[in-house]
Design an enzyme around this catalytic site. Sequence first.
Site, short mmCIF file in Angstrom:
data_model
loop_
_atom_site.label_atom_id
_atom_site.label_comp_id
_atom_site.label_asym_id
_atom_site.label_seq_id
_atom_site.Cartn_x
_atom_site.Cartn_y
_atom_site.Cartn_z
N GLU A 157 0.81 -1.23 0.00
CA GLU A 157 0.00 0.00 0.00
C GLU A 157 0.84 1.28 0.00
OE1 GLU A 157 -2.64 -0.51 3.33
OE2 GLU A 157 -3.61 -2.24 2.45
N GLU A 262 -5.75 -11.00 -1.42
CA GLU A 262 -6.54 -10.88 -0.19
C GLU A 262 -8.04 -10.92 -0.50
OE1 GLU A 262 -5.22 -7.51 2.14
OE2 GLU A 262 -3.12 -7.89 1.70
C1 XIL Z 1 -5.92 -6.88 8.27
C2 XIL Z 1 -6.15 -8.11 9.16
O1 XIL Z 1 -7.01 -8.99 8.49
C3 XIL Z 1 -6.73 -7.70 10.49
O2 XIL Z 1 -6.77 -8.81 11.38
C4 XIL Z 1 -5.88 -6.59 11.13
O3 XIL Z 1 -6.50 -6.14 12.30
C5 XIL Z 1 -5.71 -5.42 10.17
O4 XIL Z 1 -5.16 -5.90 8.95
N1 XIL Z 1 -4.76 -5.02 3.68
C6 XIL Z 1 -3.72 -5.80 4.08
C7 XIL Z 1 -3.89 -6.73 5.23
O5 XIL Z 1 -2.67 -5.82 3.42
O6 XIL Z 1 -2.71 -6.92 5.96
C8 XIL Z 1 -4.99 -6.27 6.15
O7 XIL Z 1 -5.21 -7.28 7.13
C9 XIL Z 1 -6.25 -5.97 5.36
C10 XIL Z 1 -6.02 -4.88 4.36
#
Ligand code: XIL
Length: 370
Positions: A157, A262
């Site tokens: 990001e 994701e």
């Molecule tokens: C999220 C997790 O799923 C949660 O448990 C945590 O509290 C916050 O992060 N983008 C990403 C991930 O790259 O690492 C994030 O994961 C979601 C958004």
Amino acid sequence: MLKRYLLIQTLILATGVFMPAQSSTTLKDAYHGAFYIGVAINADQITGQDARGAKIVAEQFDSITPENALKWERVHPQPNTYDFSLSDQYVALGEKHHMFIVGHTLVWHSQTPDWVFQDTQGKPIRREALLTRLHDHIFTVVGRYKGRIQSWDVANEALNDDGTMRDSKWKQIIGDDYLIKAYQWTHEADPSAELNYNDYSLELPAKRQGAVELVKKLQAAGIKVAVVGVQGHDNLDWPSTASEDETIDVFAKLGVKVAITELDIDVLPAVESHTADISLHIKSDLRLNPYPKELPDAVQKDLARRYADLFGIFLKHRDVMSRVTLWGVTDADSWRNDWPVKGRTSYPLLWDRAGNPKLAYDAVIKASRQ
Ligand code: XIL
């Protein structure tokens, strides 16, 4: 004798008692030869405390990503203090099941403790000092799992939605070249590891263009970016399959592979679309949480269709797709129950809260047979 045998056979078939299990498959088998099917796993699944979830992970997936276990705040919570207790178990689990093991993530603006950017008085540190910390972190973490973690989300990001560089503390203190350093050091720490760039909303044309320029800049600096990771925190109607299709094409032209890193598909009312900014916290109300008990059949079907449509696009690009990873096992595990609105009942994944495969699971399996 023969008559009696036939009679028994007929009975067996009629009652179904001794029939072999219906031709069943798994996600990883269904997509074998096309791309890895991965899943983000949480602490309870890593340790086996969540036996039900761990079983699904072992049976259905051939790649894993740690949902939180390798983030800076977990492995390196204090200066000079590393804690690998959970991440060691994570990597061992992936090896036990011969999985493609992903590391997530090294340089990010979130889930990185404040101390990283400060001196003992709490004042911002300078470029050289932060570079030293980043170097130490990368060599310690990547070095520890050298040859064992196959693929690193080096940067996560780093872009704004308009395609410009995010004004993170990394950029403020080090300058734009913090990314080049991070990629070079990851490669030095483990030359065999794939280097990924990971971000959300890459389907937005301006952000996608920013990512293209970023990858080109890294390539010009001699860095072999292996994969662009498109996060895929989607909704029922965003992004369109056409823009997903185009996005994969655009990145593939850079000579990199594409991964959906994701994936989850929210069916709840969108409050802030096109983002996965984890700092968003919106209060829930009834209008925003329409299915607190169960998902109506019609929406269940919409979700299944949506999953099938997206997997159709991923399969179309199988030559450049390296992996599709779901962000969680069951709906109960999903971060989307608390993001962007806290305390909702969300249904974004392929297994329900009781651990049963949903219609969307069947739809994804069916989509593999197109
Ligand atoms: C999220 C997790 O799923 C949660 O448990 C945590 O509290 C916050 O992060 N983008 C990403 C991930 O790259 O690492 C994030 O994961 C979601 C958004």
